[in-house]
Write a protein that holds these residues in place. Structure first.
Motif, PDB file in Angstrom:
ATOM      1  N   THR A  53     -12.455 -12.087  15.225  1.00 15.02           N
ATOM      2  CA  THR A  53     -11.078 -11.629  15.388  1.00 15.02           C
ATOM      3  C   THR A  53     -11.114 -10.264  16.057  1.00 15.02           C
ATOM      4  O   THR A  53     -12.169  -9.691  16.278  1.00 15.02           O
ATOM      5  CB  THR A  53     -10.374 -11.538  14.022  1.00 15.02           C
ATOM      6  N   TYR A  64      -5.649 -10.127  15.564  1.00 11.31           N
ATOM      7  CA  TYR A  64      -5.495 -11.385  16.289  1.00 11.31           C
ATOM      8  C   TYR A  64      -6.662 -12.295  15.932  1.00 11.31           C
ATOM      9  O   TYR A  64      -7.806 -11.852  15.855  1.00 11.31           O
ATOM     10  CB  TYR A  64      -5.503 -11.146  17.803  1.00 11.31           C
ATOM     11  N   GLU A 107      -7.064 -26.426  14.591  1.00 10.89           N
ATOM     12  CA  GLU A 107      -6.052 -27.115  13.810  1.00 10.89           C
ATOM     13  C   GLU A 107      -6.130 -28.617  14.029  1.00 10.89           C
ATOM     14  O   GLU A 107      -6.118 -29.084  15.163  1.00 10.89           O
ATOM     15  CB  GLU A 107      -4.668 -26.599  14.200  1.00 10.89           C
ATOM     16  N   SER A 113      -4.873 -22.393  18.266  1.00 11.57           N
ATOM     17  CA  SER A 113      -3.833 -21.378  18.411  1.00 11.57           C
ATOM     18  C   SER A 113      -4.468 -19.998  18.387  1.00 11.57           C
ATOM     19  O   SER A 113      -5.611 -19.837  17.964  1.00 11.57           O
ATOM     20  CB  SER A 113      -2.800 -21.483  17.283  1.00 11.57           C
ATOM     21  N   THR A 165      -3.138 -16.284  16.823  1.00 13.27           N
ATOM     22  CA  THR A 165      -2.098 -15.740  15.960  1.00 13.27           C
ATOM     23  C   THR A 165      -2.246 -14.231  15.842  1.00 13.27           C
ATOM     24  O   THR A 165      -3.360 -13.720  15.693  1.00 13.27           O
ATOM     25  CB  THR A 165      -2.178 -16.380  14.554  1.00 13.27           C
ATOM     26  N   LYS A 191       2.879 -12.919   9.810  1.00 18.61           N
ATOM     27  CA  LYS A 191       2.619 -13.421  11.157  1.00 18.61           C
ATOM     28  C   LYS A 191       3.675 -12.857  12.094  1.00 18.61           C
ATOM     29  O   LYS A 191       4.866 -12.961  11.835  1.00 18.61           O
ATOM     30  CB  LYS A 191       2.658 -14.953  11.161  1.00 18.61           C
ATOM     31  N   GLN A 209       2.562 -16.325  17.504  1.00 15.04           N
ATOM     32  CA  GLN A 209       1.541 -17.372  17.553  1.00 15.04           C
ATOM     33  C   GLN A 209       1.694 -18.150  18.849  1.00 15.04           C
ATOM     34  O   GLN A 209       2.810 -18.454  19.259  1.00 15.04           O
ATOM     35  CB  GLN A 209       1.652 -18.320  16.359  1.00 15.04           C
ATOM     36  N   GLN A 210       0.563 -18.441  19.493  1.00 18.25           N
ATOM     37  CA  GLN A 210       0.546 -19.232  20.721  1.00 18.25           C
ATOM     38  C   GLN A 210      -0.258 -20.495  20.464  1.00 18.25           C
ATOM     39  O   GLN A 210      -1.467 -20.438  20.266  1.00 18.25           O
ATOM     40  CB  GLN A 210      -0.077 -18.442  21.870  1.00 18.25           C
ATOM     41  N   PRO A 211       0.406 -21.668  20.434  1.00 12.58           N
ATOM     42  CA  PRO A 211      -0.341 -22.922  20.284  1.00 12.58           C
ATOM     43  C   PRO A 211      -1.150 -23.220  21.542  1.00 12.58           C
ATOM     44  O   PRO A 211      -0.751 -22.871  22.655  1.00 12.58           O
ATOM     45  CB  PRO A 211       0.740 -23.978  20.069  1.00 12.58           C
ATOM     46  N   LEU A 257       2.003 -13.028  22.925  1.00 15.83           N
ATOM     47  CA  LEU A 257       0.933 -14.023  23.030  1.00 15.83           C
ATOM     48  C   LEU A 257       1.216 -15.084  24.089  1.00 15.83           C
ATOM     49  O   LEU A 257       0.548 -16.110  24.136  1.00 15.83           O
ATOM     50  CB  LEU A 257       0.608 -14.667  21.677  1.00 15.83           C
TER      51      LEU A 257
END
Length: 161
Positions: free
Chosen positions: A3, A13, A18, A50, A52, A61, A64-66, A100
Protein backbone atom coordinates in the motif's frame (compact mmCIF):
# COMPACT_ATOMS: atom_id res chain seq x y z
CA UNK A 1 0.19 -6.24 -1.70
CA UNK A 2 2.07 -3.04 -0.93
CA UNK A 3 0.00 0.00 0.00
CA UNK A 4 1.03 3.65 -0.10
CA UNK A 5 0.43 6.82 1.89
CA UNK A 6 0.30 10.30 0.37
CA UNK A 7 1.61 13.24 2.40
CA UNK A 8 -0.23 15.46 -0.09
CA UNK A 9 -3.72 14.03 0.54
CA UNK A 10 -3.11 12.35 3.91
CA UNK A 11 -4.79 9.24 2.51
CA UNK A 12 -3.70 5.60 2.31
CA UNK A 13 -4.22 3.66 -0.92
CA UNK A 14 -4.44 -0.06 -1.47
CA UNK A 15 -5.14 -2.50 -4.27
CA UNK A 16 -7.71 -5.25 -4.09
CA UNK A 17 -8.53 -8.68 -5.44
CA UNK A 18 -12.26 -9.28 -5.58
CA UNK A 19 -14.13 -12.42 -6.47
CA UNK A 20 -16.13 -15.31 -5.11
CA UNK A 21 -14.96 -18.90 -4.85
CA UNK A 22 -16.53 -22.25 -4.17
CA UNK A 23 -14.34 -24.04 -1.62
CA UNK A 24 -14.22 -27.79 -1.16
CA UNK A 25 -12.62 -28.48 2.25
CA UNK A 26 -9.63 -30.82 2.16
CA UNK A 27 -8.61 -31.80 5.72
CA UNK A 28 -6.15 -34.41 4.36
CA UNK A 29 -3.76 -31.71 3.12
CA UNK A 30 -0.86 -31.24 5.54
CA UNK A 31 -0.52 -27.52 4.65
CA UNK A 32 3.14 -27.97 3.68
CA UNK A 33 2.65 -26.58 0.17
CA UNK A 34 2.38 -22.99 -0.96
CA UNK A 35 -1.03 -21.30 -0.99
CA UNK A 36 -2.97 -24.03 0.80
CA UNK A 37 -5.96 -22.37 2.43
CA UNK A 38 -7.92 -25.35 3.71
CA UNK A 39 -9.24 -26.78 0.49
CA UNK A 40 -9.58 -26.60 -3.25
CA UNK A 41 -10.89 -23.39 -4.82
CA UNK A 42 -12.97 -22.92 -7.96
CA UNK A 43 -14.01 -19.41 -8.85
CA UNK A 44 -17.66 -18.84 -9.56
CA UNK A 45 -16.91 -15.66 -11.54
CA UNK A 46 -14.08 -13.61 -13.01
CA UNK A 47 -11.65 -12.15 -10.50
CA UNK A 48 -11.86 -8.35 -10.49
CA UNK A 49 -9.92 -5.69 -8.60
CA UNK A 50 -9.95 -2.15 -7.28
CA UNK A 51 -7.86 0.64 -5.84
CA UNK A 52 -9.26 2.22 -2.67
CA UNK A 53 -8.37 5.45 -0.86
CA UNK A 54 -8.91 5.45 2.91
CA UNK A 55 -8.52 8.18 5.50
CA UNK A 56 -6.32 6.43 8.10
CA UNK A 57 -7.40 8.85 10.86
CA UNK A 58 -11.06 7.80 10.54
CA UNK A 59 -10.94 4.49 8.66
CA UNK A 60 -13.48 5.87 6.15
CA UNK A 61 -13.33 5.00 2.47
CA UNK A 62 -12.83 8.23 0.49
CA UNK A 63 -12.74 6.90 -3.09
CA UNK A 64 -12.62 3.61 -4.96
CA UNK A 65 -11.84 2.73 -8.58
CA UNK A 66 -13.07 -0.69 -9.78
CA UNK A 67 -10.78 -2.54 -12.19
CA UNK A 68 -11.55 -5.27 -14.71
CA UNK A 69 -8.75 -7.43 -13.27
CA UNK A 70 -7.15 -8.04 -9.88
CA UNK A 71 -4.67 -5.53 -8.47
CA UNK A 72 -2.07 -7.98 -7.18
CA UNK A 73 0.86 -5.60 -7.59
CA UNK A 74 0.22 -2.96 -4.96
CA UNK A 75 0.18 0.81 -5.48
CA UNK A 76 2.62 3.74 -5.41
CA UNK A 77 1.86 7.44 -4.85
CA UNK A 78 3.70 10.54 -6.02
CA UNK A 79 3.92 14.05 -4.58
CA UNK A 80 2.46 15.28 -7.87
CA UNK A 81 -0.97 13.78 -7.21
CA UNK A 82 -0.68 10.45 -9.03
CA UNK A 83 -1.30 6.87 -7.94
CA UNK A 84 0.33 4.13 -10.02
CA UNK A 85 -0.67 0.47 -10.11
CA UNK A 86 -0.90 -2.47 -12.49
CA UNK A 87 -3.61 -5.05 -12.90
CA UNK A 88 -2.90 -8.77 -13.14
CA UNK A 89 -3.22 -8.84 -16.94
CA UNK A 90 -0.58 -6.11 -17.31
CA UNK A 91 -2.38 -2.79 -17.64
CA UNK A 92 -0.44 0.03 -15.99
CA UNK A 93 -2.59 2.82 -14.54
CA UNK A 94 -1.93 6.40 -13.46
CA UNK A 95 -4.86 7.49 -11.29
CA UNK A 96 -5.79 10.89 -9.84
CA UNK A 97 -4.98 10.71 -6.10
CA UNK A 98 -8.23 12.44 -5.06
CA UNK A 99 -10.84 10.79 -7.31
CA UNK A 100 -8.93 7.64 -8.39
CA UNK A 101 -10.17 8.23 -11.92
CA UNK A 102 -7.75 6.86 -14.55
CA UNK A 103 -5.66 9.58 -16.17
CA UNK A 104 -3.50 7.28 -18.33
CA UNK A 105 -3.21 3.56 -19.08
CA UNK A 106 -0.77 1.34 -20.92
CA UNK A 107 -1.20 -2.38 -21.55
CA UNK A 108 2.18 -4.11 -21.28
CA UNK A 109 0.89 -7.34 -22.87
CA UNK A 110 1.88 -9.68 -20.05
CA UNK A 111 0.73 -10.26 -16.52
CA UNK A 112 2.08 -8.19 -13.67
CA UNK A 113 2.58 -8.69 -9.94
CA UNK A 114 5.30 -6.19 -8.93
CA UNK A 115 4.51 -2.73 -7.55
CA UNK A 116 5.43 0.33 -9.61
CA UNK A 117 8.22 2.46 -8.13
CA UNK A 118 9.42 6.00 -8.71
CA UNK A 119 12.86 7.60 -8.71
CA UNK A 120 14.50 10.79 -9.92
CA UNK A 121 17.66 11.47 -11.92
CA UNK A 122 18.90 15.04 -12.23
CA UNK A 123 15.52 16.39 -11.09
CA UNK A 124 13.47 14.34 -13.59
CA UNK A 125 11.03 11.82 -12.07
CA UNK A 126 10.47 8.37 -13.54
CA UNK A 127 8.11 5.49 -12.87
CA UNK A 128 9.47 1.97 -13.35
CA UNK A 129 7.25 -1.10 -13.65
CA UNK A 130 8.50 -4.67 -13.72
CA UNK A 131 6.18 -6.70 -15.92
CA UNK A 132 6.11 -10.46 -15.51
CA UNK A 133 4.00 -12.44 -13.14
CA UNK A 134 4.29 -15.17 -10.59
CA UNK A 135 2.24 -18.29 -9.85
CA UNK A 136 -0.49 -16.54 -7.81
CA UNK A 137 -0.99 -14.01 -10.63
CA UNK A 138 -1.15 -16.81 -13.19
CA UNK A 139 -3.75 -18.56 -11.00
CA UNK A 140 -5.87 -15.40 -10.84
CA UNK A 141 -5.81 -15.07 -14.62
CA UNK A 142 -6.59 -18.77 -15.12
CA UNK A 143 -9.90 -18.08 -13.37
CA UNK A 144 -10.77 -15.47 -16.02
CA UNK A 145 -11.61 -17.38 -19.21
CA UNK A 146 -10.51 -14.62 -21.59
CA UNK A 147 -7.10 -14.33 -19.85
CA UNK A 148 -6.11 -17.97 -19.28
CA UNK A 149 -3.90 -18.09 -22.40
CA UNK A 150 -2.06 -14.81 -21.72
CA UNK A 151 1.67 -15.44 -22.07
CA UNK A 152 4.19 -14.39 -19.45
CA UNK A 153 7.26 -12.33 -20.27
CA UNK A 154 9.73 -10.34 -18.22
CA UNK A 155 10.52 -6.71 -18.98
CA UNK A 156 11.15 -3.45 -17.20
CA UNK A 157 9.21 -0.43 -18.47
CA UNK A 158 10.25 3.09 -17.45
CA UNK A 159 8.11 6.19 -18.03
CA UNK A 160 9.09 9.81 -17.37
CA UNK A 161 6.72 12.18 -15.61
Amino acid sequence: MPTTYSHRTHLSYGGGVEGCSNVTPDPSNDASGDYWLGGKYANAEDVKGSVTAVDPSTGKKVAQQPMDHAVYSGVTSTAGGLIFTTTAEGTIYALDDETLKPLWTFNAGSFSSAPPMTYAVNGKQYVAVLVGGNNPTRDLLNKTPTMKDLQNTSLLLVFSL
